[in-house]
Design a protein around this motif. Structure first.
Motif, mmCIF file in Angstrom:
data_model
loop_
_atom_site.group_PDB
_atom_site.id
_atom_site.type_symbol
_atom_site.label_atom_id
_atom_site.label_comp_id
_atom_site.label_asym_id
_atom_site.label_seq_id
_atom_site.Cartn_x
_atom_site.Cartn_y
_atom_site.Cartn_z
ATOM 1 N N THR A 94 0.799 -1.202 -0.040
ATOM 2 C CA THR A 94 -0.127 -0.074 -0.029
ATOM 3 C C THR A 94 0.999 1.205 -0.169
ATOM 4 O O THR A 94 1.650 1.464 0.869
ATOM 5 C CB THR A 94 -0.956 -0.043 1.212
ATOM 6 N N SER A 95 0.634 2.182 -0.721
ATOM 7 C CA SER A 95 1.194 3.476 -0.914
ATOM 8 C C SER A 95 0.251 4.450 -1.419
ATOM 9 O O SER A 95 -0.546 4.116 -2.366
ATOM 10 C CB SER A 95 2.464 3.391 -1.976
ATOM 11 N N VAL A 96 0.240 5.645 -0.837
ATOM 12 C CA VAL A 96 -0.681 6.772 -1.029
ATOM 13 C C VAL A 96 0.214 7.974 -1.179
ATOM 14 O O VAL A 96 1.126 8.069 -0.910
ATOM 15 C CB VAL A 96 -1.855 6.925 0.210
ATOM 16 N N ARG A 97 -0.607 9.228 -1.500
ATOM 17 C CA ARG A 97 -0.047 10.443 -1.812
ATOM 18 C C ARG A 97 -1.015 11.256 -0.858
ATOM 19 O O ARG A 97 -2.233 11.405 -1.161
ATOM 20 C CB ARG A 97 0.120 10.953 -3.344
ATOM 21 N N ILE A 98 -0.485 12.276 0.147
ATOM 22 C CA ILE A 98 -1.103 13.002 0.621
ATOM 23 C C ILE A 98 -0.826 14.587 0.185
ATOM 24 O O ILE A 98 0.221 14.994 -0.141
ATOM 25 C CB ILE A 98 -0.865 13.023 2.144
#
Length: 301
Positions: A94-98
């Motif tokens: 899992t990887s996200v951008r904030i």
């Protein structure tokens, strides 16, 4: 063997940092936008899936709004992060951008389609890559594995240090979390467990306060998986026949390093000697350590 945690170096007077923590306070302040379902908004969910839901099939954006963020205009942001609490176990990559929502005082969320992704985003963004696995044993935990990377660059833009206007102390502050590319980590929402909803942590120096680098804290090694100086440029380089392990440190201070007492050491290779020049002041070194040979409790340095 010796264990060392939270080592800091200060010159002159310590920085006058102020710490605030604000938790999501209403069900309309955290929401999910289902990107593969006509951008429908869910403001009643009992949890927040970062990245996607249903094993990755339901890709979604998350909006999180914090009320009454009391940061005076002109403050210098030192550190910022969002702390989540695990609701369900997830193991996929899992990887996200904030991003921040580029508004001086963002409003709460509604059920209007695209009400998260249609909002203007900050130029600054922070990638939260390879989020550690949240397994069954971690359900209910709110630790380092559930904490975002530093969001200072986003917060600086939101309060006007980098071009944004309209900020006033005690305004709201919102963040948008996008899949990048996705995965799934399930955190508590306000509608699930209010006291475990997302928590915003910010450290700042008020306008007119003593800057933390020029006259105060000049180096801080938190040993959170590396030997870098988190406030300055005095990064360390480890050496020894075996890699220096990172272990749990003193409660409240995150990780620590465990030295074998033989040939392991960390040499400060960043910065220059002139960077530590000071006149008419004092130098302070502070930290927590324990030595297995004579005492197993933490001692102050």
């Amino acid at each position: 063997m010796a264990t060392l945690a939270s080592l800091s170096l200060s010159l002159g007077l310590a920085a006058q940092n102020v710490v605030i923590e604000v938790r999501v306070a209403d069900g309309l302040d955290d929401a999910e936008e289902h990107l593969t379902e006509a951008n429908a908004i869910d403001i009643t969910s009992s949890d927040l899936e970062l990245g996607a839901e249903d094993g990755g099939a339901d890709v979604q954006a998350i909006g999180i709004r914090f009320r009454n963020v009391d940061i005076p205009v002109g403050s210098t942001i030192i550190k910022a992060y969002i702390q989540f609490t695990v609701d369900e176990a997830d193991t996929e990559d899992t990887s996200v951008r904030i991003f921040g929502e580029l508004s001086g005082n963002p409003v709460e969320y509604s059920t209007a389609a695209s009400d998260i992704t249609s909002r203007k985003k900050t130029t600054a963004s922070v990638d939260w890559n390879n989020i550690p696995v949240w397994d069954d044993a971690s359900i209910g935990l709110a630790g380092l594995d559930q904490r975002t990377p530093d969001l200072s660059a986003i917060v600086r833009e939101l309060i006007g240090q980098v071009g944004q206007s309209g900020w006033t102390a005690k305004n709201a502050m919102s963040f948008i979390i996008m899949p990048n590319p996705g995965g799934e980590r399930t955190a508590e929402s306000f509608n699930g467990v209010p006291e475990a909803a997302a928590l915003l942590h910010i450290e700042y120096v008020p306008a007119g306060g003593k800057p933390p680098i020029a006259n105060g804290l000049v180096a801080y090694w938190d040993f959170e998986g590396n030997f870098n100086d988190s406030v300055g440029k005095f990064n360390g380089t480890p050496s020894g026949t075996e890699p220096i392990p990172f272990v749990n440190g003193k409660s409240g201070f995150g990780k620590a390093i465990k030295l074998n007492g033989e040939d392991q050491e960390v040499e400060i290779t960043g910065g220059e000697p002139d960077d530590l020049a000071f006149a008419g002041g004092s130098m302070y070194i502070a930290g927590w350590f324990k030595v297995d040979a004579f005492d197993t409790s933490w001692q102050a340095l």
